[in-house]
Structure formats: C-alpha cells, structure tokens
Write a protein that holds these residues in place. Structure first.
Motif, mmCIF file in Angstrom:
data_model
loop_
_atom_site.group_PDB
_atom_site.id
_atom_site.type_symbol
_atom_site.label_atom_id
_atom_site.label_comp_id
_atom_site.label_asym_id
_atom_site.label_seq_id
_atom_site.Cartn_x
_atom_site.Cartn_y
_atom_site.Cartn_z
ATOM 1 N N LEU A 4 -14.285 -3.103 -0.002
ATOM 2 C CA LEU A 4 -14.148 -2.134 0.908
ATOM 3 C C LEU A 4 -12.725 -2.180 1.759
ATOM 4 O O LEU A 4 -12.729 -3.426 2.338
ATOM 5 N N MET A 5 -11.777 -1.297 1.741
ATOM 6 C CA MET A 5 -10.746 -0.994 2.220
ATOM 7 C C MET A 5 -10.957 -0.338 3.610
ATOM 8 O O MET A 5 -11.497 0.807 3.750
ATOM 9 N N ALA B 1 -12.309 9.675 3.330
ATOM 10 C CA ALA B 1 -12.711 8.506 3.138
ATOM 11 C C ALA B 1 -14.404 8.292 3.062
ATOM 12 O O ALA B 1 -14.946 9.474 3.296
ATOM 13 N N ASP B 2 -14.786 7.253 2.633
ATOM 14 C CA ASP B 2 -16.162 7.254 2.087
ATOM 15 C C ASP B 2 -16.821 7.017 3.520
ATOM 16 O O ASP B 2 -18.039 7.386 3.889
ATOM 17 N N ASP C 173 -3.542 3.325 3.200
ATOM 18 C CA ASP C 173 -5.027 2.551 3.204
ATOM 19 C C ASP C 173 -5.772 3.249 2.392
ATOM 20 O O ASP C 173 -6.494 2.718 1.228
ATOM 21 N N ILE C 174 -6.057 4.590 2.719
ATOM 22 C CA ILE C 174 -7.362 5.086 2.140
ATOM 23 C C ILE C 174 -7.191 5.613 0.579
ATOM 24 O O ILE C 174 -7.822 5.381 -0.154
ATOM 25 N N ALA D 173 -6.328 2.831 -1.885
ATOM 26 C CA ALA D 173 -7.569 2.018 -2.374
ATOM 27 C C ALA D 173 -8.376 2.805 -2.986
ATOM 28 O O ALA D 173 -9.078 2.417 -4.168
ATOM 29 N N GLN D 174 -8.670 4.003 -2.903
ATOM 30 C CA GLN D 174 -9.612 4.898 -3.638
ATOM 31 C C GLN D 174 -9.177 4.985 -4.975
ATOM 32 O O GLN D 174 -9.862 4.995 -6.162
ATOM 33 N N GLN E 164 -14.141 1.143 -2.515
ATOM 34 C CA GLN E 164 -14.578 1.987 -1.360
ATOM 35 C C GLN E 164 -13.729 1.915 -0.237
ATOM 36 O O GLN E 164 -12.862 1.077 0.061
ATOM 37 N N THR E 165 -13.985 3.024 0.869
ATOM 38 C CA THR E 165 -12.890 3.207 1.951
ATOM 39 C C THR E 165 -13.540 3.443 3.092
ATOM 40 O O THR E 165 -14.623 4.113 3.204
ATOM 41 N N LYS F 188 1.047 -1.126 0.021
ATOM 42 C CA LYS F 188 0.038 0.226 -0.175
ATOM 43 C C LYS F 188 1.007 1.191 0.062
ATOM 44 O O LYS F 188 1.710 1.313 0.818
ATOM 45 N N LEU G 64 -12.345 4.828 7.212
ATOM 46 C CA LEU G 64 -11.094 4.942 7.907
ATOM 47 C C LEU G 64 -11.322 4.986 9.450
ATOM 48 O O LEU G 64 -12.416 5.398 9.867
#
Length: 249
Positions: A195-196, A235-236, A204-205, A208-209, A214-215, A174, A217
């Motif tokens: 979803l991460m 984040a989402d 991470d966020i 992944a985005q 999807q994310t 990552k 946090l």
C-alpha cells in the motif's frame, strides 16, 4: 492483505520541520502489527542519513535502512559513464559517480534549493543536452508543500528542458514504475500486497497504481481537492491523515 506500507515523507509524516499529529504513533502501530514499512521520498535536498536524522529528531520510528530514494537507481544506471550533477552538496554521499563538467554522458537533475534553477544554469544544461548528453531526473514533481505554502518543484525545469532540447528525461523517483517495483522487490512483497500512502495524486497515487500497488491518499501536505478532481485519478482510500491509516487496514 497488506503486507507492506510505503509512506511518503514530506506531507504525510511531516511538513517542513513540523511533524503531522499522530504520524509517529501510526508508524509504530504498523511496526507492532508486523507490517513492513518503507519511507519513500523524492526529496533530493538531503542525503538518506540526513533524512534519517530528521525522522529521529521528530520521533518517527523509521531508520536509514527503511528509506528509499532515487539516488541509488541513478547511480546504477550511470555505471562507468560520466555525469554532470546538478544536486545539493549533501546528496553527493548518496550519488557517487565519475563526473565530467565538459562533455558528460548524462545530466542529473535534482533539487538545488532556493527558488530552483536560475536561467544561466538552465542554459548550461541545455547546451550539454544539445551536445549529446542524456537527461536523468531524480523526480518530476510539479510542486511541493513548504511551511509557507506551495512552491514550484523540479519537474517544472525538467519539462522546460525536455521541450527545448527535444529529449525525454528518464525519471527515477515517483511516479516511475521501476522505483515502486524496486522497493517492493527489496521488501520481498508482491506489489498487490503493498500500500502506497501519499499526498501527491500524480507522483504517489497514479505512479503506485500503475506499478500494481494499492493506494491511500491523505488530506495533508500538498493535498488539494480541486486539483485531485481535475486529474480524474482516484485512490483506493481517501483518509484524513496518516494517523487514521490503521483504522482503514
């Protein structure tokens, strides 16, 4: 509809040797709901089997087949060429390549423990890079959370060597998009259906985005609200801890 959940380990499921309250139950609920679960970590201080043993000891229902680390991608990239490995001894079981200490094709940088890379080792790597070796980084995290607080992480020394040598490292963990896409492929899901969940707003966020996931946090581990605001990354979902994840799905 979320079909797979990728969980960062350190900072999301545990910190050091302390399990985060409700983490084991949250993972079990995902299994029970038929959602595919993957443990996704940049940690390169331990081999996958050692990480799996730690999870078992902490009572977290994730076994070795559910774990994804950068080592296998690095091994595939190196192929039949040679490398000089700067990694912990335990990780050699996950990263088996032809090694050369004199004129390697690649330099592989991972976590070496302690306070990180001493000056003499950085100088040694610098000389290899100036003599033609390419730089591979298992990850490029800025800092990480230990039980006694924040510590500098591998990215600090990778960035220093990039600046000194003029070479850009290829990053395999990552926030590499390839890493996230590889995991989704192995799970058999479209990135948009995954979803991460992580505590690192950048690795991470954002990573992944950029890969189309999807994310979520979590406000545990290395989470720092001021640093998150500073990055401008959103984040989402923002959740108190992984224990609350199921209520958001």
């Amino acid at each position: 509809m979320v079909q797979a959940v990728l969980l960062d380990l350190d900072g999301v499921l545990y910190v050091g040797n302390q399990v985060i309250s409700g983490a084991a139950q949250a993972v079990q609920r995902l299994h029970d709901a038929g959602i595919k679960v993957a443990g996704v970590t940049n940690t390169t201080t331990q081999a996958k089997h050692s990480v799996a043993q730690k999870l078992q000891k902490l009572g977290i229902p994730l076994d070795e087949q559910h774990l994804f680390t950068p080592a296998s991608l690095v091994q595939n990239h190196i192929g039949n060429k040679t490398a000089r490995l700067y990694i912990r001894d335990d990780l050699h079981t996950d990263l088996q390549v032809q090694q050369s200490n004199t004129k390697p094709d690649y330099i592989v940088m991972g976590d070496v423990g302690g306070l990180g890379y001493p000056p003499q080792v950085l100088h040694e790597i610098f000389l290899h890079l100036m003599q033609g070796a390419d730089l591979l980084a298992l990850h490029k995290n800025r800092f990480w959370q230990k039980e006694d607080g924040l510590h500098l992480d591998l990215g600090t020394w990778v960035a220093a060597l990039e600046y000194a040598s003029g070479k850009q490292a290829k990053v395999f963990g990552k926030p590499s998009q390839d890493f996230f896409l590889h995991i989704c492929q192995q799970l058999g899901v479209n990135p948009a259906q995954a979803l991460m969940v992580g505590d690192d707003i950048e690795s991470d966020i954002l990573g992944a985005q950029q890969a189309g996931l999807q994310t979520a946090l979590v406000q545990t581990g290395k989470y720092n609200s001021d640093f998150v605001k500073q990055t401008g990354i959103q984040a989402d979902m923002l959740i108190h801890s992984v224990a609350k994840l199921n209520t958001h799905l």
